[in-house]
Write a protein that holds these residues in place. Structure first.
Motif, short mmCIF file in Angstrom:
data_model
loop_
_atom_site.label_atom_id
_atom_site.label_comp_id
_atom_site.label_asym_id
_atom_site.label_seq_id
_atom_site.Cartn_x
_atom_site.Cartn_y
_atom_site.Cartn_z
N VAL A 118 57.25 8.27 33.42
CA VAL A 118 57.95 9.39 32.81
C VAL A 118 56.97 10.56 32.74
CG1 VAL A 118 58.99 10.30 30.70
CG2 VAL A 118 59.53 7.98 31.47
N GLY A 174 62.92 6.29 35.07
CA GLY A 174 61.87 7.27 34.87
C GLY A 174 61.96 8.39 35.88
N TRP A 180 59.88 -1.51 23.83
CA TRP A 180 59.39 -0.53 24.78
C TRP A 180 58.01 -0.08 24.35
CZ3 TRP A 180 61.44 0.76 29.40
CH2 TRP A 180 62.79 0.48 29.62
N GLU A 216 62.09 -2.24 35.07
CA GLU A 216 62.45 -0.96 34.47
C GLU A 216 62.93 0.02 35.54
OE1 GLU A 216 58.58 -2.29 32.27
OE2 GLU A 216 59.37 -2.30 34.31
N LEU A 242 66.02 5.26 30.08
CA LEU A 242 65.35 4.17 30.77
C LEU A 242 66.17 2.90 30.63
CD1 LEU A 242 61.65 4.73 29.64
CD2 LEU A 242 62.92 5.83 31.50
N THR A 276 57.75 2.14 34.41
CA THR A 276 58.37 3.27 35.09
C THR A 276 57.74 4.56 34.57
OG1 THR A 276 60.50 4.32 35.66
CG2 THR A 276 60.29 3.43 33.43
N TYR A 285 56.14 3.82 31.04
CA TYR A 285 56.89 3.11 30.01
C TYR A 285 57.18 1.69 30.47
CZ TYR A 285 57.55 7.32 27.27
OH TYR A 285 57.33 8.43 26.48
#
Length: 126
Positions: A122, A9, A36, A6, A20, A120, A94
């Motif tokens: 967020v 972010g 996701w 990923e 993303l 990643t 995420y």
């Protein structure tokens, strides 16, 4: 084996947007459905969105409807999550996940995902 990575972010203010990306590598026999998920501190991992192998079908958690859009580009072996109108409660790690077939049986929230990315972060500030 399939590897998922990923990216995209970061830190964004409430009301902002992030996109993303999830890049898949490794040998596959078909294009599986993809999902996701996210996990906030002190909370269980929760489903965010899913997309079928062809990209024709999508499914969203209630909190993402009207704000989030999942898409894919099979030529690039990638899946994306466009997040708009972000809220502080969207803050989480995420994760991208690959399913076990081209299309989930009934509900992608409850079906099996075979591979997971590392996630990643967020962060949405108020």
């Amino acid at each position: 084996q399939v590897q998922l990575v990923e990216s995209g972010g970061g830190l964004v203010q409430a009301g902002g947007s992030l996109r993303l990306s999830c890049a898949a590598s490794g040998r596959t026999f078909s294009s599986p459905f993809m999902g996701w998920f996210r996990q906030a501190p002190g909370k269980e991992r929760e489903f965010v969105a899913a997309i079928s192998g062809s990209g024709a079908r999508t499914y969203y958690a209630d909190f993402g409807k009207g704000r989030f859009t999942i898409s894919r580009d099979n030529a690039k072996s990638s899946v994306y999550l466009q997040m708009n109108s972000l809220k502080p409660e969207d803050t989480a790690v995420y994760y991208c996940a690959a399913g076990s077939s081209s299309l989930w049986g009934t509900n992608p929230r409850d079906t099996k995902y075979n591979y997971w990315g590392q996630g990643t972060q967020v962060t949405v500030s108020s």
